[in-house]
Design an enzyme around this catalytic site. Structure first.
Site, PDB file in Angstrom:
ATOM      1  N   ASP A 159       0.712  -1.189   0.039  1.00 38.08           N
ATOM      2  CA  ASP A 159      -0.090  -0.033  -0.152  1.00 38.08           C
ATOM      3  C   ASP A 159       0.772   1.335   0.021  1.00 38.08           C
ATOM      4  O   ASP A 159       0.653   2.211  -0.671  1.00 38.08           O
ATOM      5  CB  ASP A 159      -1.087   0.056   1.126  1.00 38.08           C
ATOM      6  CG  ASP A 159      -1.584  -1.296   1.357  1.00 38.08           C
ATOM      7  OD1 ASP A 159      -2.482  -1.492   0.325  1.00 38.08           O
ATOM      8  OD2 ASP A 159      -1.281  -2.049   2.508  1.00 38.08           O
ATOM      9  N   HIS A 187      -4.529  -3.409   6.533  1.00 41.31           N
ATOM     10  CA  HIS A 187      -4.344  -3.407   5.077  1.00 41.31           C
ATOM     11  C   HIS A 187      -5.670  -4.137   4.441  1.00 41.31           C
ATOM     12  O   HIS A 187      -6.107  -5.249   4.293  1.00 41.31           O
ATOM     13  CB  HIS A 187      -3.250  -4.723   4.690  1.00 41.31           C
ATOM     14  CG  HIS A 187      -3.136  -5.454   3.214  1.00 41.31           C
ATOM     15  ND1 HIS A 187      -2.905  -4.513   2.178  1.00 41.31           N
ATOM     16  CD2 HIS A 187      -3.482  -6.389   2.642  1.00 41.31           C
ATOM     17  CE1 HIS A 187      -2.868  -4.822   1.132  1.00 41.31           C
ATOM     18  NE2 HIS A 187      -3.258  -6.128   1.318  1.00 41.31           N
TER      19      HIS A 187
HETATM   20  N1  LIG Z   1      -0.454  -8.243   2.602  1.00 37.94           N
HETATM   21  C1  LIG Z   1      -0.562  -8.047   1.047  1.00 37.94           C
HETATM   22  O1  LIG Z   1      -0.321  -6.728   0.770  1.00 37.94           O
HETATM   23  C2  LIG Z   1      -0.965  -8.808  -0.189  1.00 37.94           C
HETATM   24  C3  LIG Z   1      -1.534 -10.258   0.443  1.00 37.94           C
HETATM   25  N2  LIG Z   1      -1.923 -11.033  -0.586  1.00 37.94           N
HETATM   26  C4  LIG Z   1      -2.431 -12.457   0.112  1.00 37.94           C
HETATM   27  O2  LIG Z   1      -1.399 -13.442  -0.016  1.00 37.94           O
HETATM   28  C5  LIG Z   1      -1.885 -14.748  -0.106  1.00 37.94           C
HETATM   29  C6  LIG Z   1      -1.215 -15.588  -1.070  1.00 37.94           C
HETATM   30  O3  LIG Z   1      -1.506 -15.167  -2.345  1.00 37.94           O
HETATM   31  P1  LIG Z   1      -1.325 -15.820  -3.783  1.00 37.94           P
HETATM   32  O4  LIG Z   1       0.058 -16.170  -3.537  1.00 37.94           O
HETATM   33  O5  LIG Z   1      -1.577 -14.734  -5.034  1.00 37.94           O
HETATM   34  O6  LIG Z   1      -2.080 -17.261  -3.652  1.00 37.94           O
HETATM   35  P2  LIG Z   1      -1.896 -18.543  -4.264  1.00 37.94           P
HETATM   36  O7  LIG Z   1      -3.154 -19.079  -4.349  1.00 37.94           O
HETATM   37  O8  LIG Z   1      -1.347 -18.357  -5.755  1.00 37.94           O
HETATM   38  O9  LIG Z   1      -0.875 -19.230  -3.633  1.00 37.94           O
HETATM   39  C7  LIG Z   1      -1.265 -19.551  -2.187  1.00 37.94           C
HETATM   40  C8  LIG Z   1      -0.214 -20.946  -2.038  1.00 37.94           C
HETATM   41  O10 LIG Z   1      -0.201 -21.149  -0.440  1.00 37.94           O
HETATM   42  C9  LIG Z   1      -0.663 -22.631  -0.475  1.00 37.94           C
HETATM   43  N3  LIG Z   1      -1.189 -22.684   0.891  1.00 37.94           N
HETATM   44  C10 LIG Z   1      -2.469 -22.510   1.336  1.00 37.94           C
HETATM   45  N4  LIG Z   1      -2.392 -23.027   2.632  1.00 37.94           N
HETATM   46  C11 LIG Z   1      -1.119 -23.268   3.230  1.00 37.94           C
HETATM   47  C12 LIG Z   1      -0.918 -23.810   4.205  1.00 37.94           C
HETATM   48  N5  LIG Z   1      -1.662 -24.078   5.388  1.00 37.94           N
HETATM   49  N6  LIG Z   1       0.531 -23.606   4.416  1.00 37.94           N
HETATM   50  C13 LIG Z   1       1.421 -23.605   3.648  1.00 37.94           C
HETATM   51  N7  LIG Z   1       0.983 -23.412   2.148  1.00 37.94           N
HETATM   52  C14 LIG Z   1      -0.276 -23.029   2.114  1.00 37.94           C
HETATM   53  C15 LIG Z   1      -1.252 -23.071  -1.440  1.00 37.94           C
HETATM   54  O11 LIG Z   1      -1.160 -24.389  -1.955  1.00 37.94           O
HETATM   55  C16 LIG Z   1      -0.645 -22.019  -2.740  1.00 37.94           C
HETATM   56  O12 LIG Z   1       0.346 -22.646  -3.399  1.00 37.94           O
HETATM   57  C17 LIG Z   1      -3.512 -14.531  -0.313  1.00 37.94           C
HETATM   58  O13 LIG Z   1      -3.936 -14.546   0.955  1.00 37.94           O
HETATM   59  C18 LIG Z   1      -3.520 -12.929  -0.870  1.00 37.94           C
HETATM   60  O14 LIG Z   1      -4.593 -12.523  -0.492  1.00 37.94           O
HETATM   61  C19 LIG Z   1      -1.849 -10.838  -1.775  1.00 37.94           C
HETATM   62  C20 LIG Z   1      -1.608  -9.696  -2.197  1.00 37.94           C
HETATM   63  C21 LIG Z   1      -0.935  -8.625  -1.279  1.00 37.94           C
HETATM   64  O1  LIG Z   2      -6.442  -7.118  -2.775  1.00 42.88           O
HETATM   65  C1  LIG Z   2      -6.010  -8.479  -2.674  1.00 42.88           C
HETATM   66  O2  LIG Z   2      -6.923  -9.418  -2.190  1.00 42.88           O
HETATM   67  C2  LIG Z   2      -4.749  -8.582  -2.862  1.00 42.88           C
HETATM   68  C3  LIG Z   2      -3.930  -8.017  -1.922  1.00 42.88           C
HETATM   69  O3  LIG Z   2      -3.965  -8.021  -0.497  1.00 42.88           O
HETATM   70  C4  LIG Z   2      -3.417  -6.669  -2.573  1.00 42.88           C
HETATM   71  O4  LIG Z   2      -3.103  -6.637  -3.893  1.00 42.88           O
HETATM   72  O5  LIG Z   2      -3.173  -5.755  -1.852  1.00 42.88           O
END
Ligand SMILES: NC(=O)C1=CN([C@@H]2O[C@H](COP(=O)(O)OP(=O)(O)OC[C@H]3O[C@@H](n4cnc5c(N)ncnc54)[C@H](O)[C@@H]3O)[C@@H](O)[C@H]2O)C=CC1
Ligand SMILES: O=C([O-])CC(=O)C(=O)O
Length: 327
Positions: A159, A187
């Protein structure tokens, strides 16, 4: 060459994990003189895909990569780790708020907090990326009573970087010359991106932009940027999220630049009247591997109301997961 440090990435075969592992192995997070051993955690069905990530990591022949552990076991994933990036969790789809993920994802972070408590290096620095990041970080922290709560943080650096990018575009000044941006709170779409302390090439940011643009365009665009990416890509941000996580850990480990600060979700200590017991994003300076919340900033009535609204949402999220907060 320094001794290697251990870096855990959960969800390492997912979109963010895949964008993150290679950059950490290349030295982007901890510097060009710091070898790393990567600990990659996945759920059991994703182990074959994780093995593919390991094969590719090895095929890069990174000079700083001193080893890779790939596992579906928490104890192995967190054994002696110095840094833990907790990414593995479900992403949201169109029309969802991040807090709608609490039921699906909250349960992941209690056992991970406990395993960090039992197995990680005592100096471990933890960053939660998986959404809703602030409250998931609180769950992990509450399940790790032997670690200092300050070792648990949540990611609002994405952000922060988005806000820098929007202000750079508006003023026509490169973001290298923008200092003291702040994201307050959660967030989520209640976060408060605040330019009141910001300088752009040494000039006060509020004097360079119209108040109406700030309130009606800048704030909602930063708040809604995650949803805009989901709409455009059909999947949530990945490379920019990985990059922000690397920025967060690098700042924490190696320090922030003189005359600037970064935004980090950290356990509230009551600063700026925010109740302790939630993970709230504050402006922070980092030095010698520690962060401090920037104190003494003037907060006007507009800011106070925005800071209180995002605090209220975090208290509501905490109330919804009360049952997960006991070790
Ligand atoms: N804080 C932030 O600014 C942001 C947060 N996110 C969040 O990050 C997270 C991951 O996003 P992506 O990589 O795009 O999702 P994705 O679905 O591509 O990958 C998530 C991975 O985590 C694995 N996984 C699920 N449960 C698990 C567990 N208990 N232990 C270990 N691995 C596990 C899955 O098998 C998958 O490979 C989501 O919750 C998303 O909303 C995404 C963007 C920004
Ligand atoms: O918006 C979402 O769900 C993924 C995320 O946290 C971001 O891109 O900031």
């Amino acid at each position: 060459m320094k001794n290697p440090v251990r870096v855990a990435i959960t969800g390492a075969a997912g979109n963010i994990g895949y964008a993150m592992a290679f950059r950490i192995a290349a030295g982007d997070m901890l510097g060009p003189d710091q070898p790393v051993i990567l600990h990659l955690l996945e759920i059991t069905p994703a182990l074959p895909a994780l093995q593919g990530v390991v094969m590719e990591l090895n095929d890069c022949a990174f000079p700083l990569l001193a080893g890779v552990v790939a596992t579906d076991k928490l104890e192995e994933a967190f054994k002696d780790v110095n840094y833990a990036l907790l990414v593995g969790a479900r992403p949201r789809g169109p029309g969802m708020e991040r807090k709608d993920l609490l039921t699906a994802n909250g349960a992941i972070f209690g056992p991970q907090g406990k395993a960090l408590n039992d197995c990680a290096s005592r100096d471990v620095k933890v960053l939660v990326v998986g959404n809703p990041a602030n409250t998931n970080s609180l769950i992990a922290q509450c399940n790790a009573p032997d670690l200092d709560p300050k070792q648990f943080t949540a990611m609002t650096r994405l952000d922060h970087n988005r806000a820098l990018s929007q202000l750079a575009e508006k003023t026509g000044v490169h973001f290298n010359f923008i200092k003291k941006m702040t994201i307050w709170g959660n967030h989520s779409s209640t976060q408060y991106p605040d330019i009141s302390q910001c300088t752009v090439d040494g000039k006060a940011a509020p004097s360079l932009v119209e108040r109406d643009w700030y309130e009606a365009t800048f704030i909602p665009e930063v708040q809604q940027r995650g949803a805009a990416i989901i709409k455009a890509r059909g999947a949530s941000s990945a490379a920019s999220a990985a990059s922000a996580a690397i920025d967060h850990m690098r700042s924490w480990a190696l320090g922030t630049a003189e005359g600037d600060w970064v935004s980090m979700g950290v356990p509230s200590d009551g600063s700026y009247g925010v109740a302790p017991g939630i993970i709230y994003s504050y402006p922070c300076v980092c030095k010698d591997g520690k962060y401090e919340i920037v104190q003494g900033l003037t907060v006007d009535e507009f800011s106070k109301a925005k800071m209180a609204a995002t605090e209220t949402e975090l208290r509501e999220e905490r109330a919804a997961v009360e049952h997960l907060l006991k070790p």
